[in-house]
Design a protein around this motif. Structure first.
Motif, PDB file in Angstrom:
ATOM      1  N   UNK A  19      97.232  35.699  13.446  1.00 64.11           N
ATOM      2  CA  UNK A  19      98.290  36.533  12.883  1.00 64.11           C
ATOM      3  C   UNK A  19      98.213  37.919  13.512  1.00 64.11           C
ATOM      4  N   UNK A  20      97.007  38.453  13.623  1.00 59.02           N
ATOM      5  CA  UNK A  20      96.832  39.747  14.283  1.00 59.02           C
ATOM      6  C   UNK A  20      97.279  39.698  15.728  1.00 59.02           C
ATOM      7  N   UNK A  21      96.941  38.627  16.424  1.00 54.88           N
ATOM      8  CA  UNK A  21      97.355  38.477  17.826  1.00 54.88           C
ATOM      9  C   UNK A  21      98.873  38.365  17.938  1.00 54.88           C
ATOM     10  N   UNK A  22      99.481  37.647  17.008  1.00 58.45           N
ATOM     11  CA  UNK A  22     100.945  37.507  17.021  1.00 58.45           C
ATOM     12  C   UNK A  22     101.608  38.868  16.820  1.00 58.45           C
ATOM     13  N   UNK A  23     101.096  39.637  15.889  1.00 60.70           N
ATOM     14  CA  UNK A  23     101.642  40.977  15.666  1.00 60.70           C
ATOM     15  C   UNK A  23     101.507  41.828  16.929  1.00 60.70           C
ATOM     16  N   UNK A  24     100.347  41.737  17.586  1.00 58.14           N
ATOM     17  CA  UNK A  24     100.128  42.484  18.836  1.00 58.14           C
ATOM     18  C   UNK A  24     101.105  42.032  19.927  1.00 58.14           C
ATOM     19  N   UNK A  25     101.523  40.761  19.874  1.00 58.97           N
ATOM     20  CA  UNK A  25     102.442  40.214  20.877  1.00 58.97           C
ATOM     21  C   UNK A  25     103.902  40.526  20.560  1.00 58.97           C
ATOM     22  N   UNK A  26     104.136  41.238  19.463  1.00 63.98           N
ATOM     23  CA  UNK A  26     105.501  41.632  19.128  1.00 63.98           C
ATOM     24  C   UNK A  26     106.192  40.765  18.101  1.00 63.98           C
ATOM     25  N   UNK A  27     105.474  39.833  17.505  1.00 58.95           N
ATOM     26  CA  UNK A  27     106.045  39.003  16.448  1.00 58.95           C
ATOM     27  C   UNK A  27     106.100  39.857  15.178  1.00 58.95           C
ATOM     28  N   UNK A  28     107.208  39.803  14.468  1.00 64.35           N
ATOM     29  CA  UNK A  28     107.332  40.605  13.243  1.00 64.35           C
ATOM     30  C   UNK A  28     106.625  39.909  12.080  1.00 64.35           C
ATOM     31  N   UNK A  29     106.339  40.674  11.064  1.00 64.61           N
ATOM     32  CA  UNK A  29     105.735  40.104   9.850  1.00 64.61           C
ATOM     33  C   UNK A  29     106.639  39.029   9.258  1.00 64.61           C
ATOM     34  N   UNK A  30     107.954  39.306   9.241  1.00 70.27           N
ATOM     35  CA  UNK A  30     108.882  38.330   8.674  1.00 70.27           C
ATOM     36  C   UNK A  30     108.896  37.038   9.488  1.00 70.27           C
ATOM     37  N   UNK A  31     108.806  37.151  10.812  1.00 70.34           N
ATOM     38  CA  UNK A  31     108.760  35.943  11.645  1.00 70.34           C
ATOM     39  C   UNK A  31     107.494  35.132  11.356  1.00 70.34           C
TER      40      UNK A  31
END
Length: 135
Positions: A90-102
């Protein structure tokens, strides 16, 4: 007789490339991850660096956002047993530009196939990651 210069083997190159990718993607030091495994299973740390981060991530046609959403989805499908890795992803996804809602929408979507308990556990994990980031 002169000593031959030290060379870096292909596996060492893969390992170093994997460490660099791990650090870029997760924002964590690879040495901390590897140190956590060194007494129990040091080989799996090397496999993760070489195979997952150097080979798979290094040669994928998918963009980083997509890869991280797939990793989140896979961890959600595994349920509570994958919670520590899910939090990392989840942290990596956020770093990659994925939003919390996504991330939440991905968890809900996977809940259809993996089940509501898996989705609820994953949403709780996401909430814990978000809370740490907000602190």
């Amino acid at each position: 007789m002169a000593k031959a210069p030290e060379t870096v083997s292909v596996n060492d190159q893969r390992f170093l490339a994997g460490q660099a990718a791990f650090e870029e993607i997760t924002g964590l030091r690879s040495s901390e991850f590897l140190d956590g495994l060194k007494d129990l299973a040091p080989a799996i740390g090397r496999f993760v660096m070489e195979w997952e981060f150097a080979d798979v991530y290094g040669q994928s046609s998918l963009d980083l956002r997509t890869r991280e959403l797939i990793m989140v989805a896979g961890c959600v499908a595994l349920g509570a047993t994958a919670a520590p890795i899910l939090k990392l992803r989840i942290g990596s996804a956020l770093r990659a530009g994925v939003s919390r809602q996504e991330i939440i929408d991905t968890i809900i979507q996977i809940g259809i196939a993996a089940g509501v308990p898996a989705a609820l556990a994953a949403i709780q994990s996401a909430g814990e990651v978000f809370a740490v980031l907000d602190a």
